[in-house]
Design a protein around this motif. Structure first.
Motif, PDB file in Angstrom:
ATOM      1  N   GLU A 171      -7.674  11.748   1.576  1.00  0.00           N
ATOM      2  CA  GLU A 171      -8.888  12.445   2.281  1.00  0.00           C
ATOM      3  C   GLU A 171      -9.325  13.563   1.635  1.00  0.00           C
ATOM      4  O   GLU A 171     -10.600  13.588   1.050  1.00  0.00           O
ATOM      5  CB  GLU A 171      -8.580  12.885   3.571  1.00  0.00           C
ATOM      6  CG  GLU A 171      -8.818  11.705   4.763  1.00  0.00           C
ATOM      7  CD  GLU A 171      -9.078  12.389   6.216  1.00  0.00           C
ATOM      8  OE1 GLU A 171      -9.411  13.634   6.377  1.00  0.00           O
ATOM      9  OE2 GLU A 171      -8.270  11.859   6.772  1.00  0.00           O
ATOM     10  N   VAL A 172      -8.438  14.366   0.982  1.00  0.00           N
ATOM     11  CA  VAL A 172      -8.810  15.855   0.248  1.00  0.00           C
ATOM     12  C   VAL A 172      -7.780  15.833  -0.786  1.00  0.00           C
ATOM     13  O   VAL A 172      -6.596  15.290  -0.799  1.00  0.00           O
ATOM     14  CB  VAL A 172      -9.047  16.734   1.159  1.00  0.00           C
ATOM     15  CG1 VAL A 172     -10.150  16.620   2.012  1.00  0.00           C
ATOM     16  CG2 VAL A 172      -7.789  17.184   2.013  1.00  0.00           C
ATOM     17  N   ASP A 173      -8.100  16.745  -1.726  1.00  0.00           N
ATOM     18  CA  ASP A 173      -7.065  17.037  -2.907  1.00  0.00           C
ATOM     19  C   ASP A 173      -5.787  17.647  -2.585  1.00  0.00           C
ATOM     20  O   ASP A 173      -4.623  17.416  -3.194  1.00  0.00           O
ATOM     21  CB  ASP A 173      -7.754  17.835  -4.021  1.00  0.00           C
ATOM     22  CG  ASP A 173      -8.088  18.995  -3.491  1.00  0.00           C
ATOM     23  OD1 ASP A 173      -8.366  19.363  -2.265  1.00  0.00           O
ATOM     24  OD2 ASP A 173      -8.414  20.015  -4.363  1.00  0.00           O
ATOM     25  N   THR A 174      -5.681  18.256  -1.449  1.00  0.00           N
ATOM     26  CA  THR A 174      -4.591  18.855  -1.014  1.00  0.00           C
ATOM     27  C   THR A 174      -3.550  17.906  -0.543  1.00  0.00           C
ATOM     28  O   THR A 174      -2.399  17.847  -0.623  1.00  0.00           O
ATOM     29  CB  THR A 174      -4.620  20.134   0.169  1.00  0.00           C
ATOM     30  OG1 THR A 174      -5.657  19.553   1.155  1.00  0.00           O
ATOM     31  CG2 THR A 174      -5.475  21.181  -0.426  1.00  0.00           C
ATOM     32  N   HIS A 175      -4.113  16.821   0.235  1.00  0.00           N
ATOM     33  CA  HIS A 175      -3.193  15.547   0.586  1.00  0.00           C
ATOM     34  C   HIS A 175      -2.579  14.850  -0.519  1.00  0.00           C
ATOM     35  O   HIS A 175      -1.572  14.611  -0.434  1.00  0.00           O
ATOM     36  CB  HIS A 175      -4.178  14.895   1.564  1.00  0.00           C
ATOM     37  CG  HIS A 175      -4.578  15.343   2.887  1.00  0.00           C
ATOM     38  ND1 HIS A 175      -5.353  14.706   3.883  1.00  0.00           N
ATOM     39  CD2 HIS A 175      -4.165  16.613   3.446  1.00  0.00           C
ATOM     40  CE1 HIS A 175      -5.554  15.551   4.833  1.00  0.00           C
ATOM     41  NE2 HIS A 175      -4.848  16.683   4.539  1.00  0.00           N
ATOM     42  N   ALA A 176      -3.558  14.795  -1.396  1.00  0.00           N
ATOM     43  CA  ALA A 176      -2.820  13.915  -2.787  1.00  0.00           C
ATOM     44  C   ALA A 176      -1.940  14.741  -3.552  1.00  0.00           C
ATOM     45  O   ALA A 176      -1.132  14.395  -3.810  1.00  0.00           O
ATOM     46  CB  ALA A 176      -4.197  13.788  -3.752  1.00  0.00           C
ATOM     47  N   GLU A 177      -2.129  16.114  -3.682  1.00  0.00           N
ATOM     48  CA  GLU A 177      -1.053  17.108  -4.122  1.00  0.00           C
ATOM     49  C   GLU A 177       0.093  16.802  -3.420  1.00  0.00           C
ATOM     50  O   GLU A 177       1.127  16.817  -4.071  1.00  0.00           O
ATOM     51  CB  GLU A 177      -1.655  18.436  -4.232  1.00  0.00           C
ATOM     52  CG  GLU A 177      -2.551  18.691  -5.294  1.00  0.00           C
ATOM     53  CD  GLU A 177      -2.027  18.599  -6.724  1.00  0.00           C
ATOM     54  OE1 GLU A 177      -0.744  18.669  -6.911  1.00  0.00           O
ATOM     55  OE2 GLU A 177      -2.926  18.336  -7.605  1.00  0.00           O
ATOM     56  N   ARG A 178      -0.085  16.919  -2.084  1.00  0.00           N
ATOM     57  CA  ARG A 178       1.418  16.877  -1.213  1.00  0.00           C
ATOM     58  C   ARG A 178       1.864  15.614  -1.724  1.00  0.00           C
ATOM     59  O   ARG A 178       3.300  15.431  -1.739  1.00  0.00           O
ATOM     60  CB  ARG A 178       0.831  17.055   0.184  1.00  0.00           C
ATOM     61  CG  ARG A 178       2.411  17.210   1.031  1.00  0.00           C
ATOM     62  CD  ARG A 178       1.647  17.652   2.570  1.00  0.00           C
ATOM     63  NE  ARG A 178       0.571  18.393   2.781  1.00  0.00           N
ATOM     64  CZ  ARG A 178      -0.432  18.506   3.527  1.00  0.00           C
ATOM     65  NH1 ARG A 178      -0.538  17.082   3.986  1.00  0.00           N
ATOM     66  NH2 ARG A 178      -1.371  19.301   3.660  1.00  0.00           N
ATOM     67  N   ALA A 179       1.248  14.569  -1.787  1.00  0.00           N
ATOM     68  CA  ALA A 179       1.861  13.360  -1.999  1.00  0.00           C
ATOM     69  C   ALA A 179       2.346  13.115  -3.489  1.00  0.00           C
ATOM     70  O   ALA A 179       3.473  12.579  -3.660  1.00  0.00           O
ATOM     71  CB  ALA A 179       0.689  11.985  -1.927  1.00  0.00           C
TER      72      ALA A 179
END
Length: 148
Positions: free
Chosen positions: A29-37
């Motif tokens: 959904e957002v870059d923070t979710h991708a970074e967490r992944a």
């Protein structure tokens, strides 16, 4: 493609279209979710240079763009569109990017890394995920078309 990304170890185009061979791509959904992944992938043993996050606009406007394609690349892209292969995925990516989404890319050239990536994505719940390989594009997770 307007730009080739040095991050990709293998080919990043096929028939004039974006096709990062041996990579698993997941939409968040957002870059923070991708970074967490991305951090989960690193914690699971993926090498630092094997996992990256990109904004939706970078993927769709630079990597997947056909703006600078020559006539031959455009012809090959039209053929791929007729066959119904990569272009449908590119449309999904554009819609996702327009909503502010981000993407994670993980280098998965062998079965051990493929299995590890699939297990991680099962827990991380991306909006959708796929893997690019020689035989085609493998859908790992994909919602119904109406939800994209």
């Amino acid at each position: 493609m307007k730009r080739h990304w040095d991050f990709f170890k293998d080919s990043d185009a096929s028939f004039g279209l974006f096709y990062p061979l041996h990579y698993t791509m997941a939409a968040f959904e957002v870059d923070t979710h991708a970074e967490r992944a991305r951090q989960h992938f690193l914690d699971a043993g993926f090498a630092q240079d094997d996992v990256a996050v990109a904004t939706g606009s970078f993927v769709t406007e630079q990597l997947e763009s056909m703006d600078d394609a020559g006539w031959f690349d455009r012809l090959r892209a039209q053929l791929a569109d007729l066959v119904g292969t990569e272009t449908g995925y590119l449309q999904d990516d554009r819609k996702h990017a327009q909503r502010g989404g981000a993407f994670l890319f993980a280098y998965t050239p062998d079965q051990e890394r493929i299995d590890r990536a699939h297990a991680l994505l099962e827990r991380l719940h991306p909006i959708y995920a796929r893997r690019y390989h020689y035989a085609g594009i493998e859908r790992i997770r994909y919602p119904a078309q109406s939800k994209l």
